[in-house]
Design an enzyme around this catalytic site. Structure first.
Site, PDB file in Angstrom:
ATOM      1  N   ARG A   1       0.887  -1.183   0.000  1.00  0.00           N
ATOM      2  CA  ARG A   1       0.000   0.000   0.000  1.00  0.00           C
ATOM      3  C   ARG A   1       0.909   1.212   0.000  1.00  0.00           C
ATOM      4  NH1 ARG A   1      -5.373   1.538   3.269  1.00  0.00           N
ATOM      5  NH2 ARG A   1      -6.070   0.194   1.577  1.00  0.00           N
TER       6      ARG A   1
ATOM      7  N   HIS B   1      -6.942   0.829  -6.888  1.00  0.00           N
ATOM      8  CA  HIS B   1      -7.173  -0.032  -5.723  1.00  0.00           C
ATOM      9  C   HIS B   1      -7.846  -1.316  -6.239  1.00  0.00           C
ATOM     10  CE1 HIS B   1      -7.514  -1.287  -1.696  1.00  0.00           C
ATOM     11  NE2 HIS B   1      -8.364  -0.393  -1.204  1.00  0.00           N
TER      12      HIS B   1
ATOM     13  N   GLN C   1      -9.737  -3.942  -3.888  1.00  0.00           N
ATOM     14  CA  GLN C   1     -11.056  -3.480  -3.454  1.00  0.00           C
ATOM     15  C   GLN C   1     -12.067  -3.659  -4.581  1.00  0.00           C
ATOM     16  OE1 GLN C   1     -12.070  -2.071  -0.296  1.00  0.00           O
ATOM     17  NE2 GLN C   1     -14.014  -2.561  -1.268  1.00  0.00           N
TER      18      GLN C   1
ATOM     19  N   ASP D   1     -17.155   6.846  -2.296  1.00  0.00           N
ATOM     20  CA  ASP D   1     -15.882   6.720  -1.558  1.00  0.00           C
ATOM     21  C   ASP D   1     -15.642   8.073  -0.886  1.00  0.00           C
ATOM     22  OD1 ASP D   1     -13.285   6.097  -0.707  1.00  0.00           O
ATOM     23  OD2 ASP D   1     -12.381   6.308  -2.688  1.00  0.00           O
TER      24      ASP D   1
ATOM     25  N   CYS E   1     -16.402   1.559  -0.204  1.00  0.00           N
ATOM     26  CA  CYS E   1     -15.219   0.740   0.090  1.00  0.00           C
ATOM     27  C   CYS E   1     -14.776   0.853   1.546  1.00  0.00           C
ATOM     28  CB  CYS E   1     -14.081   1.130  -0.842  1.00  0.00           C
ATOM     29  SG  CYS E   1     -13.642   2.871  -0.737  1.00  0.00           S
TER      30      CYS E   1
ATOM     31  N   ARG F   1     -13.293  -8.724   0.704  1.00  0.00           N
ATOM     32  CA  ARG F   1     -11.854  -8.483   0.508  1.00  0.00           C
ATOM     33  C   ARG F   1     -11.068  -9.754   0.833  1.00  0.00           C
ATOM     34  NH1 ARG F   1      -9.818  -3.319   0.895  1.00  0.00           N
ATOM     35  NH2 ARG F   1      -7.885  -4.354   0.285  1.00  0.00           N
TER      36      ARG F   1
HETATM   37  N1   CP Z   1     -11.176  -0.174   1.783  1.00  0.00           N
HETATM   38  C1   CP Z   1      -9.919  -0.243   2.290  1.00  0.00           C
HETATM   39  O1   CP Z   1      -8.944  -0.463   1.562  1.00  0.00           O
HETATM   40  O2   CP Z   1      -9.847  -0.063   3.618  1.00  0.00           O
HETATM   41  P1   CP Z   1      -8.519   0.186   4.461  1.00  0.00           P
HETATM   42  O3   CP Z   1      -7.993   1.532   4.053  1.00  0.00           O
HETATM   43  O4   CP Z   1      -8.970   0.141   5.890  1.00  0.00           O
HETATM   44  O5   CP Z   1      -7.545  -0.903   4.147  1.00  0.00           O
HETATM   45  N1  NVA Z   2      -9.813   6.727  -2.113  1.00  0.00           N
HETATM   46  C1  NVA Z   2      -9.545   6.265  -0.774  1.00  0.00           C
HETATM   47  C2  NVA Z   2      -9.741   4.794  -0.677  1.00  0.00           C
HETATM   48  C3  NVA Z   2      -9.591   4.236   0.720  1.00  0.00           C
HETATM   49  C4  NVA Z   2      -9.758   2.756   0.776  1.00  0.00           C
HETATM   50  C5  NVA Z   2      -8.121   6.654  -0.371  1.00  0.00           C
HETATM   51  O1  NVA Z   2      -7.215   6.508  -1.198  1.00  0.00           O
HETATM   52  O2  NVA Z   2      -7.924   7.087   0.759  1.00  0.00           O
END
Ligand code: CP
Ligand code: NVA
Length: 300
Positions: free
Chosen positions: A101, A128, A131, A219, A259, A287
């Site tokens: 990440r 992502h 997700q 989102d 999400c 997930r």
């Molecule tokens: N939706 C998602 O990726 O959640 P987190 O940021 O908690 O991993």
């Molecule tokens: N668009 C959001 C998604 C979180 C899962 C972010 O990048 O923070």
């Protein structure tokens, strides 16, 4: 070099659908997974916070028989200036795969090219895909047919919008992105979606977009790392809130997805979030199952 999963565009339509089928079968019958990661060690590398990605990957790797190693940027010598290329070349000597990440999508590309082992995108600024795979699994579970109307209300330039656009091409649904003109999806993502046969439309009219929707998705308005733009983004996105008036436009059978994490009464009202149409916590659970399918596909 091994195959990685940095974007849904790296899958064929057949692979995308097979991963969803596998995830649904594994959810119904967990013993069917076996232990495809027996003896394998997978780094779970986080430059940003996470609840779902952290938990679901750590549990998935464990349940598939592997060893998850959770690492934050702070734990590694990266925090003291060691570069990604050297970190990746060291990782390949110990590990079988990396989930990352990251702030910049280029970090994942560098991890993949310098490590040569499978790298899975657990969220970047651009995409992502884990997700989105879980999201389309949730559509399949709810019998949302190909050809349906999937409406995303919010930041069209976000990682989620980009991955949902690419996933819609594989799933075979029409996707409508309701977003301000200042936050359009990236042109290269639209080009890839068109190449994959996607049907994407973009509008500034959230209410018209929501008409007869089979899926309503939103989102957060301010993604991780965008805190400096919070004021401006909240102002731009205020007309795109997923609320009762948008829900009333959609089909009675509409499913509402998010999400997570959610900022209630910003991008989604509490009442829509808690409505019977919302499948948000099934989506979060998925997930785990979708990522098991990805781990098995890349690492078995
Ligand atoms: N939706 C998602 O990726 O959640 P987190 O940021 O908690 O991993
Ligand atoms: N668009 C959001 C998604 C979180 C899962 C972010 O990048 O923070």
């Amino acid at each position: 070099m091994s195959r990685s999963f940095l974007s849904l565009s790296s899958l064929t339509r057949e692979e995308f659908n097979a991963l969803i089928d596998r995830a649904i079968a594994g959810k119904k019958n967990p013993s069917a997974w076996g232990r495809p990661l027996e003896g394998k060690s997978i780094a779970l590398f986080f430059e940003k916070p996470s609840t779902r990605t952290r938990l679901s990957f750590e549990v998935a790797v464990y349940q598939l028989g592997g060893q998850p190693l959770v690492l934050t940027g702070q734990d590694l010598q990266i925090s003291r200036g060691e570069d990604i290329a050297d970190t990746a070349r060291v990782m390949r000597r110990y590990l079988h795969g990396i989930m990352g990440r990251v702030r910049s999508h280029e970090t994942l590309e560098a991890l993949a090219s310098y490590s040569g082992i499978p790298v899975i995108n657990g969220l970047s600024d651009k995409f992502h895909p884990c997700q989105a795979l879980a999201d389309y699994m949730t559509l399949r579970e709810n019998s949302v047919p190909a050809g349906s109307r999937f409406v995303f209300c919010g930041d069209g330039s976000s990682n989620m919008a980009h991955s949902l656009i690419l996933g819609s091409a594989h799933y075979g649904c029409e996707i409508v992105i309701a977003t301000p003109a200042e936050l359009l999806p990236a042109a290269d993502v639209l080009t890839i979606a068109a190449r994959l046969g996607g049907k994407v439309s973009i509008t500034q009219d959230a209410k018209a977009a929501a008409k007869d929707a089979d899926v309503l998705y939103t989102d957060v308005w301010v993604s991780m790392g965008e805190e400096a733009q919070a004021y401006e983004k909240k102002k731009l996105l205020a007309p795109y809130q997923l609320n009762e008036s948008l829900l009333a436009q959609a089909k009675k059978s509409v499913i509402v997805l998010h999400c997570l994490p959610a900022h209630k009464d910003e991008e989604i009202t509490e009442s829509v979030f808690e409505s019977p149409n919302a499948k948000i916590f099934d989506q979060a659970e998925n997930r785990l199952h979708a990522q098991k399918a990805v781990l098995e596909f890349l690492l078995k």
